[in-house]
Scaffold this motif. Structure first.
Motif, mmCIF file in Angstrom:
data_model
loop_
_atom_site.group_PDB
_atom_site.id
_atom_site.type_symbol
_atom_site.label_atom_id
_atom_site.label_comp_id
_atom_site.label_asym_id
_atom_site.label_seq_id
_atom_site.Cartn_x
_atom_site.Cartn_y
_atom_site.Cartn_z
ATOM 1 N N GLY A 121 -4.931 1.733 4.504
ATOM 2 C CA GLY A 121 -6.048 0.829 4.758
ATOM 3 C C GLY A 121 -6.753 0.360 3.496
ATOM 4 O O GLY A 121 -7.825 -0.226 3.585
ATOM 5 N N GLY A 122 -6.177 0.629 2.354
ATOM 6 C CA GLY A 122 -6.775 0.187 1.101
ATOM 7 C C GLY A 122 -7.590 1.238 0.388
ATOM 8 O O GLY A 122 -8.076 1.009 -0.720
ATOM 9 N N ALA A 123 -7.764 2.402 1.003
ATOM 10 C CA ALA A 123 -8.543 3.463 0.372
ATOM 11 C C ALA A 123 -7.734 4.145 -0.723
ATOM 12 O O ALA A 123 -6.512 4.304 -0.619
ATOM 13 N N VAL A 124 -8.425 4.566 -1.777
ATOM 14 C CA VAL A 124 -7.819 5.322 -2.860
ATOM 15 C C VAL A 124 -8.707 6.536 -3.129
ATOM 16 O O VAL A 124 -9.769 6.689 -2.511
ATOM 17 N N GLY A 125 -8.301 7.386 -4.049
ATOM 18 C CA GLY A 125 -9.105 8.555 -4.377
ATOM 19 C C GLY A 125 -8.997 8.900 -5.842
ATOM 20 O O GLY A 125 -8.079 8.449 -6.533
ATOM 21 N N VAL A 126 -9.940 9.681 -6.314
ATOM 22 C CA VAL A 126 -9.919 10.224 -7.668
ATOM 23 C C VAL A 126 -10.061 11.733 -7.531
ATOM 24 O O VAL A 126 -10.963 12.219 -6.832
ATOM 25 N N THR A 127 -9.183 12.495 -8.213
ATOM 26 C CA THR A 127 -9.157 13.933 -8.000
ATOM 27 C C THR A 127 -8.631 14.643 -9.233
ATOM 28 O O THR A 127 -7.930 14.044 -10.055
ATOM 29 N N PRO A 128 -8.948 15.939 -9.407
ATOM 30 C CA PRO A 128 -8.353 16.698 -10.508
ATOM 31 C C PRO A 128 -6.835 16.763 -10.380
ATOM 32 O O PRO A 128 -6.284 16.708 -9.268
ATOM 33 N N ALA A 129 -6.168 16.908 -11.511
ATOM 34 C CA ALA A 129 -4.704 16.894 -11.515
ATOM 35 C C ALA A 129 -4.110 18.017 -10.666
ATOM 36 O O ALA A 129 -2.985 17.874 -10.169
ATOM 37 N N ALA A 130 -4.839 19.124 -10.478
ATOM 38 C CA ALA A 130 -4.314 20.223 -9.669
ATOM 39 C C ALA A 130 -3.995 19.782 -8.252
ATOM 40 O O ALA A 130 -3.086 20.313 -7.606
ATOM 41 N N THR A 131 -4.732 18.794 -7.751
ATOM 42 C CA THR A 131 -4.471 18.296 -6.396
ATOM 43 C C THR A 131 -3.069 17.726 -6.299
ATOM 44 O O THR A 131 -2.355 17.933 -5.301
ATOM 45 N N SER A 132 -2.636 17.011 -7.321
ATOM 46 C CA SER A 132 -1.300 16.411 -7.291
ATOM 47 C C SER A 132 -0.207 17.461 -7.365
ATOM 48 O O SER A 132 0.932 17.207 -6.967
ATOM 49 N N GLN A 133 -0.542 18.668 -7.842
ATOM 50 C CA GLN A 133 0.452 19.729 -7.957
ATOM 51 C C GLN A 133 0.622 20.516 -6.667
ATOM 52 O O GLN A 133 1.719 20.955 -6.349
ATOM 53 N N LEU A 134 -0.465 20.685 -5.917
ATOM 54 C CA LEU A 134 -0.401 21.515 -4.714
ATOM 55 C C LEU A 134 -0.586 20.743 -3.418
ATOM 56 O O LEU A 134 -0.440 21.317 -2.343
ATOM 57 N N HIS A 135 -0.907 19.469 -3.501
ATOM 58 C CA HIS A 135 -1.137 18.704 -2.276
ATOM 59 C C HIS A 135 -0.263 17.448 -2.237
ATOM 60 O O HIS A 135 -0.758 16.324 -2.152
ATOM 61 N N ARG A 136 1.031 17.644 -2.297
ATOM 62 C CA ARG A 136 1.937 16.536 -2.045
ATOM 63 C C ARG A 136 1.821 16.158 -0.578
ATOM 64 O O ARG A 136 1.849 17.017 0.301
ATOM 65 N N PHE A 137 1.684 14.862 -0.318
ATOM 66 C CA PHE A 137 1.416 14.427 1.053
ATOM 67 C C PHE A 137 2.169 13.134 1.312
ATOM 68 O O PHE A 137 2.166 12.224 0.473
ATOM 69 N N PRO A 138 2.852 13.032 2.461
ATOM 70 C CA PRO A 138 3.602 11.800 2.756
ATOM 71 C C PRO A 138 2.703 10.565 2.703
ATOM 72 O O PRO A 138 1.637 10.530 3.309
ATOM 73 N N GLY A 139 3.126 9.569 1.921
ATOM 74 C CA GLY A 139 2.371 8.327 1.844
ATOM 75 C C GLY A 139 1.346 8.280 0.738
ATOM 76 O O GLY A 139 0.656 7.271 0.577
ATOM 77 N N VAL A 140 1.205 9.372 -0.053
ATOM 78 C CA VAL A 140 0.228 9.409 -1.143
ATOM 79 C C VAL A 140 0.948 9.579 -2.475
ATOM 80 O O VAL A 140 1.801 10.461 -2.621
ATOM 81 N N ALA A 141 0.616 8.722 -3.437
ATOM 82 C CA ALA A 141 1.157 8.820 -4.792
ATOM 83 C C ALA A 141 0.018 9.108 -5.759
ATOM 84 O O ALA A 141 -1.115 8.643 -5.568
ATOM 85 N N TYR A 142 0.320 9.878 -6.791
ATOM 86 C CA TYR A 142 -0.690 10.232 -7.792
ATOM 87 C C TYR A 142 -0.348 9.570 -9.121
ATOM 88 O O TYR A 142 0.792 9.641 -9.590
ATOM 89 N N VAL A 143 -1.334 8.930 -9.736
ATOM 90 C CA VAL A 143 -1.142 8.206 -10.993
ATOM 91 C C VAL A 143 -2.206 8.679 -11.984
ATOM 92 O O VAL A 143 -3.390 8.753 -11.628
ATOM 93 N N PRO A 144 -1.822 9.018 -13.216
ATOM 94 C CA PRO A 144 -2.820 9.472 -14.203
ATOM 95 C C PRO A 144 -3.912 8.430 -14.439
ATOM 96 O O PRO A 144 -3.657 7.227 -14.422
ATOM 97 N N LEU A 145 -5.137 8.910 -14.653
ATOM 98 C CA LEU A 145 -6.266 8.049 -15.004
ATOM 99 C C LEU A 145 -6.554 8.222 -16.500
ATOM 100 O O LEU A 145 -6.893 9.319 -16.954
ATOM 101 N N ALA A 146 -6.419 7.150 -17.250
ATOM 102 C CA ALA A 146 -6.495 7.245 -18.704
ATOM 103 C C ALA A 146 -7.915 7.468 -19.223
ATOM 104 O O ALA A 146 -8.099 8.090 -20.272
ATOM 105 N N ASP A 147 -8.927 6.968 -18.525
ATOM 106 C CA ASP A 147 -10.280 7.002 -19.086
ATOM 107 C C ASP A 147 -11.275 7.817 -18.275
ATOM 108 O O ASP A 147 -12.480 7.750 -18.527
ATOM 109 N N ALA A 148 -10.807 8.587 -17.312
ATOM 110 C CA ALA A 148 -11.737 9.382 -16.497
ATOM 111 C C ALA A 148 -12.084 10.686 -17.214
ATOM 112 O O ALA A 148 -11.203 11.339 -17.785
ATOM 113 N N PRO A 149 -13.342 11.088 -17.220
ATOM 114 C CA PRO A 149 -13.716 12.354 -17.865
ATOM 115 C C PRO A 149 -13.089 13.537 -17.134
ATOM 116 O O PRO A 149 -12.878 13.495 -15.916
ATOM 117 N N PRO A 150 -12.780 14.609 -17.861
ATOM 118 C CA PRO A 150 -12.163 15.778 -17.213
ATOM 119 C C PRO A 150 -13.144 16.500 -16.299
ATOM 120 O O PRO A 150 -14.358 16.300 -16.373
#
Length: 290
Positions: A229-258
Motif C-alpha cells: 500500500g505504499g508504506a515503508v519503514g526505518v529500522t535497525p539492521a538487526a531487524t533485517s537479520q532476524l525478521h525476513r518476511f515475504p514481500g519485504v526488502a531491506y535496503v541500507p540507509l546511507a544518512d540515518a543516525p545509528p
C-alpha cells in the motif's frame, strides 16, 4: 525500630531453651543483650510473646503462634543460604527479554556459547512488545533495549550501535536501489511501532517529513509494509537479520543516525547468572567490558 532475622533467632532460642539465661549461653551473648533483643521484637510486633518472671518463663498464646511462623521463616532462609543447595535454584532459567531482533545476527552465537558453558542453566529468549521488553514488570532478568529507555533501579551496558535500514515492499522501485537516504522516503507513509519503535519524525528536517502511520506490533509493521500500500519503514539492521518476511526488502540507509543498543538488568540482579550473561553478551558483540 524494625525487626530482622537476628530477632527471630533470639526468640526461637528462648522458646527452645525455656529460659533467657540458657538461651543467652547457647547464643554466646549476655543475658541483658538477649532480653533487650526480645523486648525489641515484642515492641515491633506490638504484642507480648513471652511471659517471664524470676522463676518462670512461658510463651503466650501469641508467642506460640508466632513460634511456628518464625521457625518456617528461619528454615527457609537457612535453606536459601545453604551452599549445598544453591545448585537447585541456580537451575532456574535465565530470561533475556527483547522487543524484537534480540542481538540480531549474533543471537545464535550467544545461545550456542551459553549452552556450551552452562549446559544445566537454560538461557531463554523472551520476545515482548513492551518498551522495556518485560524488565520493568519482572518478566525477564535482563533485556536488550534499543533507543533511549530509562528504568529506575537498573544498570546498563552499552553495546555497539546499529545502523538503520529501510524496509520497503518487494518489487517497489526503492527495493532495487543499493542504498537509500532518508529523503528518498519523503512522500511515502512510514510505518512505526508506537510502543517499541525507534523511528520518529525528528529523523527528517522539520519542513520535509513523511507521514507517520502507527502500528501496534512488529508483525503488524511487517504486514503493513508487505501489503504493497505504499508504506515503508526505518529500522535497525538487526531487524533485517532476524525478521525476513515475504514481500519485504531491506535496503541500507546511507544518512540515518545509528541506534544505541543497551543490555539492561535490575540492580541488584534478579538472577545470580546475570553478571556472566553481561560478560558473554559483551564478548559476542565486541562491546567493551565494564
Amino acid at each position: 525500630m524494625s525487626a530482622d532475622l537476628r530477632h527471630l533467632r533470639a526468640f526461637l532460642a528462648i522458646a527452645e531453651a525455656g529460659a533467657i539465661t540458657r538461651a543467652a549461653a547457647r547464643l554466646h551473648i549476655g543475658q541483658p543483650a538477649l532480653s533487650r533483643t526480645l523486648h525489641q521484637l515484642e515492641t515491633h510486633l506490638g504484642v507480648r510473646l513471652v511471659e517471664r518472671s524470676t522463676h518462670h518463663l512461658a510463651l503466650t498464646p501469641a508467642g506460640l503462634a508466632f513460634r511456628e511462623r518464625a521457625e518456617r521463616a528461619v528454615e527457609a532462609v537457612d535453606a536459601l543460604l545453604d551452599p549445598a543447595r544453591a545448585a537447585e535454584w541456580l537451575r532456574v532459567p535465565l530470561r533475556l527479554g527483547h522487543a524484537w531482533s534480540a542481538l540480531g545476527g549474533r543471537t545464535p552465537e550467544l545461545l550456542r556459547r551459553w549452552r556450551a558453558e552452562h549446559p544445566d542453566l537454560p538461557l531463554e529468549l523472551v520476545q515482548l512488545d513492551t518498551r522495556t521488553a518485560g524488565l520493568a514488570d519482572g518478566r525477564v532478568d535482563a533485556a536488550v533495549l534499543r533507543g533511549r529507555v530509562r528504568i529506575p533501579g537498573t544498570r546498563a551496558a552499552r553495546l555497539p550501535d546499529e545502523t538503520r535500514v529501510a524496509a520497503v515492499p518487494e518489487g517497489d522501485a526503492l527495493a532495487a536501489r543499493a542504498s537509500l537516504t532518508l529523503a528518498d522516503l519523503v512522500g511515502r507513509t512510514v510505518a512505526v511501532n508506537r510502543v517499541t519503535g525507534t523511528t520518529t519524525a525528528s529523523l527528517w528536517p522539520a519542513d520535509s517529513r513523511p507521514e507517520i502511520s502507527w502500528v501496534a506490533t512488529t508483525e503488524d509493521w511487517l504486514v503493513r509494509i508487505a501489503s504493497g500500500g505504499g508504506a515503508v519503514g526505518v529500522t535497525p539492521a538487526a531487524t533485517s537479520q532476524l525478521h525476513r518476511f515475504p514481500g519485504v526488502a531491506y535496503v541500507p540507509l546511507a544518512d540515518a543516525p545509528p541506534v544505541p543498543v543497551w543490555l539492561v538488568w535490575t540492580d541488584p540482579p534478579t538472577h545470580p547468572a546475570v553478571p556472566r550473561l553481561v560478560e558473554l553478551v559483551q564478548e559476542v558483540t565486541g562491546a567493551p567490558a565494564g
